[in-house]
Design a protein around this motif. Sequence first.
Motif, PDB file in Angstrom:
ATOM      1  N   ILE A  69      12.033   6.772   3.967  1.00 43.50           N
ATOM      2  CA  ILE A  69      12.034   5.361   3.562  1.00 43.50           C
ATOM      3  C   ILE A  69      10.736   4.708   4.030  1.00 43.50           C
ATOM      4  CG2 ILE A  69      13.178   3.124   3.777  1.00 43.50           C
ATOM      5  CD1 ILE A  69      15.812   4.556   4.065  1.00 43.50           C
ATOM      6  N   TYR A  70      10.034   4.083   3.093  1.00 42.15           N
ATOM      7  CA  TYR A  70       8.734   3.470   3.349  1.00 42.15           C
ATOM      8  C   TYR A  70       8.805   1.973   3.036  1.00 42.15           C
ATOM      9  CZ  TYR A  70       7.063   8.313   3.313  1.00 42.15           C
ATOM     10  OH  TYR A  70       6.876   9.650   3.582  1.00 42.15           O
ATOM     11  N   PRO A  71       8.999   1.110   4.047  1.00 41.56           N
ATOM     12  CA  PRO A  71       9.015  -0.340   3.792  1.00 41.56           C
ATOM     13  C   PRO A  71       7.585  -0.873   3.677  1.00 41.56           C
ATOM     14  CG  PRO A  71      10.080   0.274   5.899  1.00 41.56           C
ATOM     15  CD  PRO A  71       9.248   1.404   5.453  1.00 41.56           C
ATOM     16  N   ILE A  72       7.279  -1.588   2.597  1.00 38.70           N
ATOM     17  CA  ILE A  72       5.914  -2.063   2.411  1.00 38.70           C
ATOM     18  C   ILE A  72       5.899  -3.499   1.901  1.00 38.70           C
ATOM     19  CG2 ILE A  72       5.085   0.260   1.883  1.00 38.70           C
ATOM     20  CD1 ILE A  72       4.788  -0.700  -1.065  1.00 38.70           C
ATOM     21  N   GLY A  73       4.735  -4.126   2.015  1.00 37.74           N
ATOM     22  CA  GLY A  73       4.500  -5.411   1.386  1.00 37.74           C
ATOM     23  C   GLY A  73       5.069  -6.591   2.127  1.00 37.74           C
ATOM     24  N   GLU A  74       5.230  -7.668   1.382  1.00 45.17           N
ATOM     25  CA  GLU A  74       5.597  -8.950   1.964  1.00 45.17           C
ATOM     26  C   GLU A  74       7.000  -8.935   2.558  1.00 45.17           C
ATOM     27  OE1 GLU A  74       4.725 -13.612   0.814  1.00 45.17           O
ATOM     28  OE2 GLU A  74       4.492 -12.031  -0.667  1.00 45.17           O
ATOM     29  N   GLY A  75       7.952  -8.379   1.825  1.00 49.70           N
ATOM     30  CA  GLY A  75       9.333  -8.370   2.304  1.00 49.70           C
ATOM     31  C   GLY A  75       9.550  -7.496   3.514  1.00 49.70           C
ATOM     32  N   ALA A  76       8.675  -6.524   3.706  1.00 50.85           N
ATOM     33  CA  ALA A  76       8.778  -5.646   4.873  1.00 50.85           C
ATOM     34  C   ALA A  76       8.122  -6.246   6.101  1.00 50.85           C
ATOM     35  CB  ALA A  76       8.150  -4.287   4.558  1.00 50.85           C
ATOM     36  N   GLY A  77       7.405  -7.372   5.919  1.00 54.82           N
ATOM     37  CA  GLY A  77       6.760  -8.034   7.046  1.00 54.82           C
ATOM     38  C   GLY A  77       5.341  -7.572   7.297  1.00 54.82           C
ATOM     39  N   TYR A  78       4.705  -6.938   6.291  1.00 55.84           N
ATOM     40  CA  TYR A  78       3.353  -6.407   6.477  1.00 55.84           C
ATOM     41  C   TYR A  78       2.332  -7.031   5.542  1.00 55.84           C
ATOM     42  CZ  TYR A  78       5.416  -2.913   9.511  1.00 55.84           C
ATOM     43  OH  TYR A  78       6.062  -2.284  10.546  1.00 55.84           O
ATOM     44  N   ALA A  79       2.656  -8.149   4.914  1.00 62.82           N
ATOM     45  CA  ALA A  79       1.711  -8.820   4.030  1.00 62.82           C
ATOM     46  C   ALA A  79       2.090 -10.288   3.944  1.00 62.82           C
ATOM     47  CB  ALA A  79       1.712  -8.168   2.640  1.00 62.82           C
ATOM     48  N   GLY A 131       0.843 -12.296   1.054  1.00 62.60           N
ATOM     49  CA  GLY A 131       0.388 -12.778  -0.242  1.00 62.60           C
ATOM     50  C   GLY A 131       0.206 -11.628  -1.201  1.00 62.60           C
ATOM     51  N   ILE A 132      -0.206 -11.937  -2.427  1.00 62.43           N
ATOM     52  CA  ILE A 132      -0.307 -10.931  -3.475  1.00 62.43           C
ATOM     53  C   ILE A 132      -1.325  -9.849  -3.116  1.00 62.43           C
ATOM     54  CG2 ILE A 132      -0.937 -10.545  -5.890  1.00 62.43           C
ATOM     55  CD1 ILE A 132       0.081 -13.397  -6.453  1.00 62.43           C
ATOM     56  N   MET A 133      -2.510 -10.261  -2.663  1.00 63.73           N
ATOM     57  CA  MET A 133      -3.571  -9.292  -2.407  1.00 63.73           C
ATOM     58  C   MET A 133      -3.237  -8.374  -1.235  1.00 63.73           C
ATOM     59  SD  MET A 133      -5.793  -9.533  -4.736  1.00 63.73           S
ATOM     60  CE  MET A 133      -7.019  -8.453  -3.995  1.00 63.73           C
ATOM     61  N   SER A 134      -2.779  -8.955  -0.127  1.00 63.13           N
ATOM     62  CA  SER A 134      -2.466  -8.116   1.038  1.00 63.13           C
ATOM     63  C   SER A 134      -1.279  -7.199   0.746  1.00 63.13           C
ATOM     64  CB  SER A 134      -2.198  -8.982   2.266  1.00 63.13           C
ATOM     65  OG  SER A 134      -1.162  -9.912   2.018  1.00 63.13           O
ATOM     66  N   ILE A 138      -1.176   0.272  -1.815  1.00 64.24           N
ATOM     67  CA  ILE A 138      -2.153   1.352  -1.977  1.00 64.24           C
ATOM     68  C   ILE A 138      -2.165   2.249  -0.740  1.00 64.24           C
ATOM     69  CG2 ILE A 138      -4.628   1.848  -2.160  1.00 64.24           C
ATOM     70  CD1 ILE A 138      -4.837  -0.765  -3.841  1.00 64.24           C
ATOM     71  N   LYS A 139      -2.141   1.617   0.438  1.00 63.46           N
ATOM     72  CA  LYS A 139      -2.113   2.393   1.689  1.00 63.46           C
ATOM     73  C   LYS A 139      -0.890   3.295   1.741  1.00 63.46           C
ATOM     74  CE  LYS A 139      -2.725   0.081   5.467  1.00 63.46           C
ATOM     75  NZ  LYS A 139      -2.568  -1.058   6.419  1.00 63.46           N
ATOM     76  N   CYS A 140       0.252   2.779   1.270  1.00 66.51           N
ATOM     77  CA  CYS A 140       1.484   3.572   1.288  1.00 66.51           C
ATOM     78  C   CYS A 140       1.379   4.757   0.335  1.00 66.51           C
ATOM     79  CB  CYS A 140       2.675   2.692   0.917  1.00 66.51           C
ATOM     80  SG  CYS A 140       4.251   3.568   0.891  1.00 66.51           S
ATOM     81  N   ALA A 141       0.845   4.529  -0.869  1.00 67.31           N
ATOM     82  CA  ALA A 141       0.686   5.618  -1.836  1.00 67.31           C
ATOM     83  C   ALA A 141      -0.195   6.729  -1.263  1.00 67.31           C
ATOM     84  CB  ALA A 141       0.097   5.072  -3.130  1.00 67.31           C
ATOM     85  N   ILE A 142      -1.274   6.323  -0.602  1.00 69.82           N
ATOM     86  CA  ILE A 142      -2.163   7.308   0.016  1.00 69.82           C
ATOM     87  C   ILE A 142      -1.444   8.074   1.120  1.00 69.82           C
ATOM     88  CG2 ILE A 142      -4.261   7.578   1.408  1.00 69.82           C
ATOM     89  CD1 ILE A 142      -5.404   5.160  -0.163  1.00 69.82           C
ATOM     90  N   ALA A 143      -0.671   7.343   1.950  1.00 73.43           N
ATOM     91  CA  ALA A 143       0.055   7.987   3.055  1.00 73.43           C
ATOM     92  C   ALA A 143       1.063   9.002   2.529  1.00 73.43           C
ATOM     93  CB  ALA A 143       0.760   6.926   3.895  1.00 73.43           C
ATOM     94  N   ILE A 144       1.799   8.645   1.475  1.00 74.72           N
ATOM     95  CA  ILE A 144       2.783   9.578   0.907  1.00 74.72           C
ATOM     96  C   ILE A 144       2.078  10.791   0.309  1.00 74.72           C
ATOM     97  CG2 ILE A 144       4.493   9.870  -0.925  1.00 74.72           C
ATOM     98  CD1 ILE A 144       5.344   6.980  -0.447  1.00 74.72           C
ATOM     99  N   TYR A 145       0.984  10.544  -0.397  1.00 74.40           N
ATOM    100  CA  TYR A 145       0.229  11.638  -1.008  1.00 74.40           C
ATOM    101  C   TYR A 145      -0.230  12.638   0.047  1.00 74.40           C
ATOM    102  CZ  TYR A 145      -3.581  14.121  -3.334  1.00 74.40           C
ATOM    103  OH  TYR A 145      -4.412  15.095  -3.813  1.00 74.40           O
ATOM    104  N   TYR A 147      -2.015 -13.833   7.790  1.00 79.32           N
ATOM    105  CA  TYR A 147      -2.661 -15.132   7.856  1.00 79.32           C
ATOM    106  C   TYR A 147      -4.008 -15.108   7.128  1.00 79.32           C
ATOM    107  CZ  TYR A 147       0.780 -16.159  11.469  1.00 79.32           C
ATOM    108  OH  TYR A 147       1.951 -16.334  12.157  1.00 79.32           O
ATOM    109  N   ILE A 148      -4.737 -13.988   7.231  1.00 77.97           N
ATOM    110  CA  ILE A 148      -6.004 -13.847   6.532  1.00 77.97           C
ATOM    111  C   ILE A 148      -5.772 -13.904   5.026  1.00 77.97           C
ATOM    112  CG2 ILE A 148      -7.954 -12.306   6.069  1.00 77.97           C
ATOM    113  CD1 ILE A 148      -7.585 -11.201   8.898  1.00 77.97           C
ATOM    114  N   ALA A 149      -4.695 -13.236   4.574  1.00 77.00           N
ATOM    115  CA  ALA A 149      -4.386 -13.246   3.135  1.00 77.00           C
ATOM    116  C   ALA A 149      -4.047 -14.643   2.661  1.00 77.00           C
ATOM    117  CB  ALA A 149      -3.237 -12.304   2.852  1.00 77.00           C
TER     118      ALA A 149
END
Length: 399
Positions: free
Chosen positions: A291-301, A303-306, A312-319, A397-399
């Motif tokens: 299970i790979y939680p990612i993005g805004e709902g997972a608490g790691y972004a 906004g849209i860009m972050s 993308i980072k998750c896709a690379i990690a799984i690959y 916050y940067i995003a």
Amino acid sequence: VLINVVKNIRKDIEKCGDVRFETKLVDIIIEDNQLKEVVLENNEGTYKEKVDQLVLAIGHSARKTYEMLYQKQLEISQKAFAVGMRIEHSQEFINKSQYGKFYDYPALKAADYKLAVHTSQKRGVYTFCMCPGGYVMNAASEEKRLVVNGMSNYKRDNKYANSAVLVNVTPDDFGSSHPLAGMYFQRKLEEKAFELGGSDYSIPVQKVEDYLENKEGIENIETSLKRVKNANLNALLPETLNINLKEGLLLMNNKINGFTSNATLLGVESRSSAPIRFYRDENMESNIKGIYPIGEGAGYAGGIMSAAVDGIKCAIAIYYSKERDNVSLFELVVISISLAMDAFTVSMMYGISMPKGNIKKQSFIAFYFGFFQALMPFLGYHLGCVFSKKIQAYDHYIA
């Protein structure tokens, strides 16, 4: 343009998979701490599907999913976020504040702004998701709860401008150590907003000057929203947050003169970012394998860009997690030789220019080249891991 972009993304996905409309995740099956199946629901009922990897790219309002995943013992921690209200001005006022005497020049677009201040209690107060020429939206998603958001049409030609004005909240404000306490804190605010709005999904509103003085407003307030109700929004937020939000508004008034005059507050804006964060390791995997939680709902972004970058980072990690187990000894040798070719070339040039070098000097050259060729990948990998962990605390916050 965006419609075509989304369609093209879907077409790319369909080249190697499928897109299931009107289908949601309702449960997961775990055995020996490993994901085995997911339970999906559509108009025809529920069904199971065997999977060994699940990317959870959920939104920050996926509350039923949060609760289900907590019951399934995914490791979740509390996270700071921000709450507040929408502040609305006339777009003409914002244009004048930003463009001055050229505010009505035809070539200028609807002006926007971005403000951030720190209060005497060390709280951050800031504007977020500013919508020039836009509308405040009733974004209620749960029964007997209210939440607002903002939007602008492409032309940004409405006579109002709005923005969230938010104050930071931390787990100390939640009143509980429960991992989902931040979500329950949001719900309490949204229930209070529903009550202040007359319990009929009207949005509670108040003039900023009345809010600052904690007094009831009696005049009818015109906003971009039609269904509103006068209320004292001091009853909406906890007193500590009211104090800081008021101080923040006054500080913002020092930056944009008149910011607190002829302005309206609409509440509540409670979903600026996720109130939780899922645990994940250096490979972006949760404590439940697969299970790979990612993005805004997972608490790691934030906004849209972050969120896109996190995906993308998750896709690379799984690959690479799949590739790591499949790299042969031959491939490792070829990669190693390729990376060492620069050192070989430099050494060869050194030999051509100084053909009478003794064996001691040759050994020193070989040792130093070999030492640093081994050291740099090791340092680079570990510095990357450290930097990734550090920036996760404030990347949203940067995003």
